[in-house]
Each structure stands twice: as C-alpha cells, then as structure tokens.
Design a protein around this motif. Structure first.
Motif, short mmCIF file in Angstrom:
data_model
loop_
_atom_site.label_atom_id
_atom_site.label_comp_id
_atom_site.label_asym_id
_atom_site.label_seq_id
_atom_site.Cartn_x
_atom_site.Cartn_y
_atom_site.Cartn_z
N TYR A 269 3.76 -3.87 -20.04
CA TYR A 269 5.19 -2.99 -19.58
C TYR A 269 4.67 -1.81 -20.25
O TYR A 269 3.83 -1.06 -21.41
CB TYR A 269 6.19 -3.52 -20.80
CG TYR A 269 6.77 -4.81 -20.21
CD1 TYR A 269 7.93 -4.47 -19.06
CD2 TYR A 269 6.55 -5.75 -20.84
CE1 TYR A 269 7.85 -5.52 -18.67
CE2 TYR A 269 7.39 -7.13 -19.63
CZ TYR A 269 7.74 -6.42 -18.91
OH TYR A 269 8.37 -8.02 -18.91
N PHE A 270 4.40 -0.46 -19.34
CA PHE A 270 3.87 0.66 -19.49
C PHE A 270 5.13 1.98 -19.73
O PHE A 270 6.23 1.59 -18.83
CB PHE A 270 3.01 1.34 -18.01
CG PHE A 270 1.69 0.73 -18.39
CD1 PHE A 270 0.92 1.31 -19.04
CD2 PHE A 270 1.51 -0.30 -17.24
CE1 PHE A 270 -0.13 -0.01 -18.88
CE2 PHE A 270 0.29 -0.89 -17.17
CZ PHE A 270 -1.25 -0.53 -18.31
N ALA B 23 -3.53 -2.47 -23.09
CA ALA B 23 -3.80 -1.46 -21.69
C ALA B 23 -3.31 0.03 -22.05
O ALA B 23 -2.75 0.76 -22.63
CB ALA B 23 -2.70 -2.31 -20.68
N VAL B 24 -4.21 0.62 -21.95
CA VAL B 24 -4.28 1.67 -21.24
C VAL B 24 -4.61 2.53 -19.57
O VAL B 24 -5.32 1.57 -18.47
CB VAL B 24 -5.36 2.59 -21.29
CG1 VAL B 24 -4.66 2.47 -23.54
CG2 VAL B 24 -6.64 2.00 -22.04
N VAL B 25 -3.89 3.19 -19.27
CA VAL B 25 -4.51 4.06 -18.18
C VAL B 25 -5.51 5.21 -17.70
O VAL B 25 -4.83 5.83 -18.52
CB VAL B 25 -3.06 4.62 -17.20
CG1 VAL B 25 -2.79 4.71 -15.99
CG2 VAL B 25 -1.78 2.59 -17.45
N LEU C 253 -8.82 -1.93 -20.60
CA LEU C 253 -8.24 -3.02 -20.83
C LEU C 253 -9.42 -2.88 -22.48
O LEU C 253 -10.35 -2.96 -22.67
CB LEU C 253 -7.74 -4.54 -20.95
CG LEU C 253 -7.44 -4.82 -19.76
CD1 LEU C 253 -7.77 -6.34 -19.94
CD2 LEU C 253 -5.58 -4.87 -20.00
N VAL C 254 -7.97 -2.49 -24.31
CA VAL C 254 -9.09 -2.04 -25.06
C VAL C 254 -8.56 -3.10 -25.85
O VAL C 254 -7.68 -3.34 -26.97
CB VAL C 254 -9.14 -0.96 -25.06
CG1 VAL C 254 -9.86 -0.46 -26.92
CG2 VAL C 254 -9.28 0.10 -24.29
N THR C 255 -10.07 -3.77 -26.86
CA THR C 255 -9.93 -5.24 -27.77
C THR C 255 -10.69 -4.42 -29.06
O THR C 255 -11.77 -3.86 -29.05
CB THR C 255 -9.99 -5.72 -27.60
OG1 THR C 255 -9.94 -6.94 -26.54
CG2 THR C 255 -10.39 -7.29 -28.67
N GLY D 121 -1.22 0.12 -24.60
CA GLY D 121 -2.17 1.52 -25.44
C GLY D 121 -1.52 3.33 -25.86
O GLY D 121 -0.26 2.95 -25.71
N GLN D 122 -2.25 3.52 -26.90
CA GLN D 122 -2.02 4.67 -26.95
C GLN D 122 -2.65 5.48 -25.56
O GLN D 122 -3.23 5.43 -24.72
CB GLN D 122 -1.95 5.29 -28.21
CG GLN D 122 -1.90 6.58 -28.58
CD GLN D 122 -2.78 6.88 -29.86
OE1 GLN D 122 -4.06 6.61 -29.90
NE2 GLN D 122 -1.40 7.80 -30.38
N SER D 123 -1.69 6.36 -25.05
CA SER D 123 -1.73 7.15 -23.85
C SER D 123 -2.78 8.39 -23.93
O SER D 123 -2.81 8.61 -25.49
CB SER D 123 -0.71 7.98 -23.06
OG SER D 123 0.02 8.60 -23.99
N ASP D 124 -3.47 9.34 -23.18
CA ASP D 124 -4.09 10.10 -23.33
C ASP D 124 -3.50 11.36 -23.94
O ASP D 124 -3.66 11.91 -25.06
CB ASP D 124 -4.36 10.84 -22.50
CG ASP D 124 -5.53 10.10 -21.37
OD1 ASP D 124 -5.98 9.04 -22.24
OD2 ASP D 124 -5.54 9.38 -20.41
N LEU D 125 -1.90 11.20 -23.60
CA LEU D 125 -1.35 12.45 -23.97
C LEU D 125 -0.63 12.19 -25.77
O LEU D 125 -1.27 13.37 -26.46
CB LEU D 125 0.02 12.63 -23.25
CG LEU D 125 -0.12 12.90 -22.09
CD1 LEU D 125 1.11 13.07 -21.33
CD2 LEU D 125 -0.44 14.09 -21.18
#
Length: 254
Positions: free
Chosen positions: A42-43, A98-100, A113-115, A138-142
């Motif tokens: 869910y983003f 998960a980040v985009v 996917l970041v672990t 996960g935390q977005s770039d913004l």
C-alpha cells in the motif's frame, strides 16, 4: 438431416475447444501463481508516476519480480494497492519495506525492496481481509529530502547560535583585550630583540679587541725572543771564559 449432423459436429468441436482453452488458461494461471510469491504493498507517500503493470521489482538492483496489478482505494484516494509477484527464492522479511524509484531518462518507475540489517523473520503472515502478505511502505525520496533539509536547518540554527554566543559583548571585549595583549607582547619582543642585537654587537667588538690584544702579545713575545737570543749567546761566551780562567788559577796555585 446431414446438415443438422454437420452443425452438431461443428458445435461440439467448438465447445471442446472452448473448454480446452479455458482449462489451459486456468492451469497456466494456477501454475503461474504457484511459481511465484505474491505480496501486497500500500503506497500513500510515494508518487507512482511511471509505474506500470509488468514493471520491475528489484532487490539491490537485481530484478526479482514484477508488478501484477495496482488499484486506487475507493475509501482513500491517496492510497494505492499494488500487487507484486516475486521469485520464491527472494528473501522477504517482516521488516522489508518497498520504495518507488524512477529512471530519470525514461521516466519509468520500479519498486525496490529494502531489507535492513539484520533481517527479520520471513514474511508469511496474511492480514485479515487480504489475499497475500503485506509489505510495508518505506520512506519516500521526498521524505528523505525533507529530513535532510530539516537536519540542515537545525544544524544551521545551531551554528548561528554558536556564532552569536562567540560574538557576544563579553567575548568581544575579551577578544579585544587579547589582541591588545598580543600587540604589547609583540612590541616587547621587538624591543628585547633590539637589545639582544646590541648585546651581540658588543660581544663582537669585545672579541675583536681580544683578538687584537692577542696579536700584540704574540708580536711582543717574538721581539723578546729575538732580544734574548743574543744575550744568551754572550752569557755562554762569558761562562766559557770564566771557566778557562778558573782552570788557569788552579794550575798556578798547584
């Protein structure tokens, strides 16, 4: 009758073909689901611009799956439900996020996917109302950029506060007094160096005078030596004459 029999035969063949196609489709779908692990993401904070069905799902730059489907939630327009399928050999932990990410050239987006280290237990729990396990966002770039800007702002504020503390009136006076003392010390050192120079010059003059006196003593010694040498020779002659007279007197007395 023959026409009806032909129609019946053609209809039966078509029916068998349709059933066969449906069976193959169901089998392929079942095989495809069984060959991959499916997860839901869910983003809400990430922008999904450029994300497409079939987009890559990567782990540390390696493609491990693809995006199967995404759907905007009816109750929350800012929430997007993304379904991904991943190679079953890919480790997915309960602390995996998960980040985009987005290709700056093509504009196409992908899911990374970041672990963190150390990884947690394997993600297998299926929440109520879900068909697959849910991977957290996960935390977005913004968000990272905002955190960085906030950190820079805090650091800049602390730096300005430290500068203001250093440049307070009390510290300015202390710094001014210090500079005055340093200036006085420099002047004293300059005066002391002048006196040292004069002392060294006096030493040089004294050494020169001593050298001249030494040369004069040496010259006097040479003159004395030259004057004494004839006197010594005359004394030797007188002693020889005296010795001869004494021997003559001894013979006469005898």
């Amino acid at each position: 009758m023959e026409s009806e029999a032909r129609y019946t035969l053609v209809g039966s063949i078509l029916l068998v073909l349709v059933v066969a196609v449906m069976a193959v489709t169901v089998w392929l779908a079942h095989t495809g689901r069984r060959g991959f692990e499916h997860y839901v993401i869910y983003f809400e904070r990430h922008s999904l611009e450029g994300l497409q069905v079939g987009g890559d799902v990567n782990v540390r730059g390696v493609k491990v799956g693809r995006v199967d489907d995404f759907r905007i939630e009816r109750d929350n327009i800012n929430r997007v439900r993304v379904t991904v399928r991943i190679n079953p050999s890919t480790p997915v932990s309960n602390n995996t996020v998960a980040v985009v990410a987005r290709n700056l050239v093509t504009g196409l987006a992908r899911v990374n996917l970041v672990t963190p280290d150390p990884p947690g237990p394997e993600l297998t729990l299926i929440p109520p109302g879900e068909d697959f396990p849910v991977i957290g966002e996960g935390q977005s770039d913004l968000d990272q950029l905002a955190d960085a800007v906030n950190h820079i702002a805090l650091s800049g504020g602390e730096a300005l506060e430290n500068i203001n503390r250093v440049l307070s009136a009390e510290n300015q006076k202390a710094l001014s007094d210090l500079l005055v003392n340093v200036n006085a010390l420099a002047q004293s050192l300059n005066g002391g160096l002048g006196r040292v120079d004069k002392t060294l010059a006096g030493f040089d003059r004294s050494a020169a005078e001593i050298a001249r006196a030494g040369r004069q003593v040496a010259q006097a010694a040479d003159r004395i030596s030259r004057d004494v040498t004839p006197l010594t020779a005359q004394a030797e002659v007188a002693l020889r004459d005296l010795s001869s007279a004494v021997r003559t007197m001894e013979r006469d007395i005898a």
